[in-house]
Design an enzyme around this catalytic site. Structure first.
Site, PDB file in Angstrom:
ATOM      1  N   GLU A  88      41.931  48.506  47.245  1.00 61.28           N
ATOM      2  CA  GLU A  88      40.664  47.764  47.261  1.00 61.28           C
ATOM      3  C   GLU A  88      40.862  46.369  47.849  1.00 61.28           C
ATOM      4  O   GLU A  88      40.131  45.925  48.744  1.00 61.28           O
ATOM      5  CB  GLU A  88      40.126  47.617  45.824  1.00 61.28           C
ATOM      6  N   GLY A 130      49.120  42.160  34.963  1.00 63.86           N
ATOM      7  CA  GLY A 130      47.877  41.829  35.673  1.00 63.86           C
ATOM      8  C   GLY A 130      46.756  41.389  34.750  1.00 63.86           C
ATOM      9  O   GLY A 130      46.118  40.358  34.965  1.00 63.86           O
ATOM     10  N   ARG A 131      46.517  42.138  33.681  1.00 65.90           N
ATOM     11  CA  ARG A 131      45.366  41.823  32.818  1.00 65.90           C
ATOM     12  C   ARG A 131      45.615  40.624  31.906  1.00 65.90           C
ATOM     13  O   ARG A 131      44.737  40.220  31.147  1.00 65.90           O
ATOM     14  CB  ARG A 131      44.965  43.056  32.012  1.00 65.90           C
ATOM     15  N   HIS A 167      17.822  43.240  22.236  1.00 63.42           N
ATOM     16  CA  HIS A 167      16.670  43.941  22.818  1.00 63.42           C
ATOM     17  C   HIS A 167      17.103  45.154  23.625  1.00 63.42           C
ATOM     18  O   HIS A 167      16.319  45.716  24.385  1.00 63.42           O
ATOM     19  CB  HIS A 167      15.867  42.976  23.705  1.00 63.42           C
ATOM     20  N   GLU A 169      43.053  49.109  28.850  1.00 58.52           N
ATOM     21  CA  GLU A 169      44.207  49.407  29.702  1.00 58.52           C
ATOM     22  C   GLU A 169      45.501  49.234  28.893  1.00 58.52           C
ATOM     23  O   GLU A 169      46.498  49.899  29.156  1.00 58.52           O
ATOM     24  CB  GLU A 169      44.207  48.501  30.946  1.00 58.52           C
ATOM     25  N   LYS A 215      48.925  41.203  42.540  1.00 64.67           N
ATOM     26  CA  LYS A 215      50.312  41.134  42.074  1.00 64.67           C
ATOM     27  C   LYS A 215      51.207  41.958  43.000  1.00 64.67           C
ATOM     28  O   LYS A 215      52.271  41.531  43.401  1.00 64.67           O
ATOM     29  CB  LYS A 215      50.371  41.661  40.634  1.00 64.67           C
ATOM     30  N   LYS A 253      44.537  57.101  41.550  1.00 64.84           N
ATOM     31  CA  LYS A 253      44.880  56.377  42.790  1.00 64.84           C
ATOM     32  C   LYS A 253      45.559  57.322  43.767  1.00 64.84           C
ATOM     33  O   LYS A 253      45.237  57.354  44.958  1.00 64.84           O
ATOM     34  CB  LYS A 253      45.838  55.229  42.497  1.00 64.84           C
TER      35      LYS A 253
HETATM   36  O1  F6P Z   1      44.694  49.713  38.505  1.00 61.58           O
HETATM   37  C1  F6P Z   1      45.285  48.975  37.530  1.00 61.58           C
HETATM   38  C2  F6P Z   1      45.960  47.725  38.019  1.00 61.58           C
HETATM   39  O2  F6P Z   1      47.294  47.966  38.245  1.00 61.58           O
HETATM   40  C3  F6P Z   1      45.738  46.621  36.996  1.00 61.58           C
HETATM   41  O3  F6P Z   1      46.629  46.660  35.968  1.00 61.58           O
HETATM   42  C4  F6P Z   1      45.796  45.410  37.831  1.00 61.58           C
HETATM   43  O4  F6P Z   1      45.229  44.339  37.168  1.00 61.58           O
HETATM   44  C5  F6P Z   1      45.026  45.862  39.043  1.00 61.58           C
HETATM   45  O5  F6P Z   1      45.395  47.205  39.204  1.00 61.58           O
HETATM   46  C6  F6P Z   1      45.241  45.065  40.305  1.00 61.58           C
HETATM   47  O6  F6P Z   1      46.567  45.099  40.732  1.00 61.58           O
HETATM   48  P1  F6P Z   1      47.119  44.077  41.783  1.00 61.58           P
HETATM   49  O7  F6P Z   1      47.020  42.712  41.227  1.00 61.58           O
HETATM   50  O8  F6P Z   1      48.531  44.483  42.036  1.00 61.58           O
HETATM   51  O9  F6P Z   1      46.307  44.206  43.053  1.00 61.58           O
END
Ligand code: F6P
Length: 545
Positions: A214, A268-269, A385, A354, A208, A513
């Site tokens: 990452e 995002g979620r 199990h 979250e 987003k 972060k």
């Molecule tokens: O670390 C949390 C977050 O902001 C989430 O809410 C989101 O889904 C994720 O990081 C990834 O963010 P982006 O889509 O901006 O890379």
């Protein structure tokens, strides 16, 4: 219009629930069940969903008081504000309209006075065309070969939703093989690309913000790999991107025809329904992606238009509050009885924790009551199990959602009956338990002496009285999955409204972060600045290698 700020614990119904809890807390579900005047009050059937909530520590009075609580917190007003595009994510100054992106297109949805439906349908068409072009081979790689593999590069909401749905709908797969890279762990990305053919692999960067460490690190690693295997010009053919940050996408070198926008009013979620779901569409075909949206839209209509008493997400949320705030349960387990839903608990962990892991209320004050539940779980029967021992005989009360399907996807009924017999047996066992009398009789019948029976019996007694919700759905289809996910989304929202918190921001992930980027600089420069003594010595030992 903003959300009202009502402290739930100051309502009349909260006081009544507190008093009522004292009457219920020692009652047994099995007795409550047999004394219910109207058992159908505890069933929430809807479309092909049959939801049994009767194995809960509740009676009619509990449900009535919980509904009163939702009314006193003006849940209906909040629902209407969410669906109308009001700025209910106040700390980020955003509307919350993931429901809009699964619209059936029949009515206008305004954000800041602008109808967003035409642009939603346009993006959907873009997803459709791109999906069909890739699957049909109309769109090919740099060397003219068909794409065979798709790699989704994203994390959090840009990974967990797509990965969960793609796994859930594996049975409906297109000819493309999906892969997911999320962790900044270089081993993760390298392990995935090591067996991929660069000529036939399409990469979808989903972020987003397009600034997430990452995702951008993984995208750059893959970009360099692609250039080393093919050449620089391959980038425009092998990378697609989904983001709100069109400038960064361009800087990365992505062909504008392969860019899919998204809106800041989709969290995002909650974004798998948007172009974030591009990998889903590629993995299962656009028709199935569209059915997923339509299933979610049906649940949206149910949530928006059904009176609170019969409203599935509302009742589920209230039950969850009942356990969280009155029984003081800290966790809830989600147990799907299909291997296809193996990623559902992980997906729900982000969606729920979250969203509702907050300790400041909408007035900016610390909350003095419990909010977000801890969510965990795994598929049945595997979890039976693994951790069911604790659910059956541990000291903690863990309400569970059991999700099962009437029909398997492979029409293999013998095993499906075995699976479902476990499904039904577990909820019955959790409720009924096993009395001392039954245990003693069983041991007698097994030929044990009185002495042996006395020393063994307490270990074999099950208290029971463990609450469960049972969801029996006709079949796992793109539509029913869409409804199921939307059901949990709305449950999250209802809980957040009643707890008087903001469910749609996530400031709690920022601190780690920020510190990580500071630590990274120190590691790169091999110069550790002032941390606490524990972190200092850990960093020094890391650098000493
Ligand atoms: O670390 C949390 C977050 O902001 C989430 O809410 C989101 O889904 C994720 O990081 C990834 O963010 P982006 O889509 O901006 O890379």
């Amino acid at each position: 219009m903003t959300l009202k700020k009502i402290n739930p614990t100051k309502t009349k119904s909260w006081s009544k629930l507190t008093a009522h809890f004292k009457e219920i807390e020692n009652k047994e579900i099995k007795n409550l069940l047999s004394s219910r005047p109207n058992p159908s009050d505890f069933n929430l059937s809807w479309n092909d969903f049959n939801i049994d909530i009767s194995k809960n520590r509740i009676d009619n009075e509990t449900l009535n008081l919980l509904i009163d609580l939702s009314k006193e917190c003006d849940l209906e007003d909040a629902i209407s504000k969410q669906f109308s595009g009001d700025v209910i994510n106040e700390t980020e100054k955003r509307a919350v309209l993931h429901t809009a992106i699964r619209t059936d297109g029949n009515k206008k949805i305004n954000v800041n006075g602008l109808d967003v439906v035409p642009s939603i349908l346009e993006t959907r068409n873009q997803i459709k065309k791109f999906t069909n072009d890739v699957i049909s081979g109309n769109l090919k790689g740099h060397t003219g070969k068909l794409f065979t593999d798709v790699v989704n590069i994203g994390i959090g909401g840009s990974d967990l939703g797509p990965v969960m749905v793609v796994e859930a709908l594996k049975h409906y797969s297109s000819r493309l093989k999906p892969h997911f890279v999320s962790n900044v762990d270089g081993d993760h990305v390298l392990e995935i690309i090591k067996d991929l053919n660069p000529e036939t692999t399409l990469f979808v960067i989903v972020s987003k913000t397009f600034t997430t460490q990452e995702t951008i690190s993984n995208a750059n690693t893959i970009k360099n790999w692609l250039i080393s295997k093919l050449d620089k010009n391959a980038i425009s053919k092998h990378f697609a991107a989904v983001s709100t940050n069109l400038i960064e996408i361009e800087n990365f070198g992505i062909n504008s025809k392969m860019v899919f926008s998204m809106n800041d009013w989709v969290g995002g979620r909650f974004s798998l329904w948007s172009s974030v779901g591009l990998s889903i569409s590629l993995a299962v075909g656009y028709e199935n992606f569209n059915k997923l949206l339509s299933g979610a839209n049906k649940m949206d209509n149910h949530f928006q238009n059904t009176k609170l008493e019969n409203n599935i997400p509302v009742v589920l949320a209230l039950l969850s509050i009942w356990y969280n705030n009155f029984f003081e349960c800290e966790t809830e387990a989600v147990i799907p009885y299909t291997q296809y839903l193996s990623r559902l608990p992980a997906y729900l962990q982000q969606a729920i924790m979250e969203s509702n892991g907050k300790s400041v209320d909408r007035g900016g004050n610390p909350v003095k009551y419990q909010t977000g539940n801890i969510i965990w779980g795994d598929t049945g029967t595997n979890s039976q199990h693994a951790f069911f021992q604790l659910i059956h005989q541990g000291t903690k009360l863990i309400p569970c959602d059991f999700i099962g399907f009437k029909k398997p996807l492979f029409k293999e009924n013998t095993q499906h009956d075995k699976l479902m017999s476990n499904f039904f047996a577990q909820t019955e066992a959790l409720m009924m338990g096993k009395s001392e009398k039954t245990v003693v009789n069983e041991l007698k019948n097994a030929g044990l002496s009185e002495h042996e029976i006395n020393s063994l019996k307490t270990f074999k007694i099950f208290e029971g009285n463990r609450p469960t919700n049972t969801f029996v759905i006709d079949q796992l289809t793109p539509e029913s999955l869409g409804s199921l996910i939307a059901m949990y989304e709305h449950k999250i929202f209802v809980q957040g409204i009643i707890w008087n918190i903001y469910s749609y921001d996530q400031w709690g992930v920022e601190l780690g972060k920020q510190l990580a980027s500071k630590v990274l600089k120190e590691i790169e420069n091999k110069k550790i600045s002032n941390h606490d003594s524990s972190t200092n010595s850990l960093l020094k030992s890391y650098l000493s290698n």
